[in-house]
Design an enzyme around this catalytic site. Sequence first.
Site, short mmCIF file in Angstrom:
data_model
loop_
_atom_site.label_atom_id
_atom_site.label_comp_id
_atom_site.label_asym_id
_atom_site.label_seq_id
_atom_site.Cartn_x
_atom_site.Cartn_y
_atom_site.Cartn_z
N SER A 39 4.67 88.17 43.86
CA SER A 39 5.26 86.91 44.37
C SER A 39 6.57 86.57 44.24
CB SER A 39 4.42 85.80 43.63
OG SER A 39 4.76 85.81 42.29
N LYS A 87 8.23 82.30 38.12
CA LYS A 87 8.68 81.75 39.71
C LYS A 87 9.91 81.21 39.41
CE LYS A 87 4.28 81.97 40.75
NZ LYS A 87 3.83 83.14 41.82
#
Length: 163
Positions: A39, A87
Amino acid sequence: MRALVSKGVKWMRWSAITVSFGYISFNFIAEPILCSGSSMEPTLSDKDIILTERYSSVFIKSYNRNVQRGDVVVARCPANPNTLICKRVAAIAGDSVRHGFLSQQVIPRGHVWLTGDNTNYSTDSRDWGPIPIGLIVGKAVLKIWPFEDFQILDNKPKNSSKT
């Protein structure tokens, strides 16, 4: 016999100091984290090891002032608090983000909007909504493994390999 006891006490003292230093370092200063998944590619890849800075999140009460757009952070997953996620902070409190095609959302106080750099392969705030700052455990500051890719992580994403 005294010499043996003295060596044992000395060994126990150094062991206690080492364990204490390790505990304090990993829980309050910095911690290495193993990344998994794609990701955050190309910034971070599967099996990369990063060093996260924990000092500001532990000792500074106004940590939310230190979280900035673009920072790479490690947080507890809102769906599974036993799992850590890595993230990028895309928006902070007061920012407006487009969620879907038509709706827009303002990030509430004490929350951030987290996304992966590789949005096609990221489960993030688009799925969970704004994330409470209290779930952030640290800011990623260094990529330390693989050693040939050692780098300081800045707040600008690399060009993503989105398709």
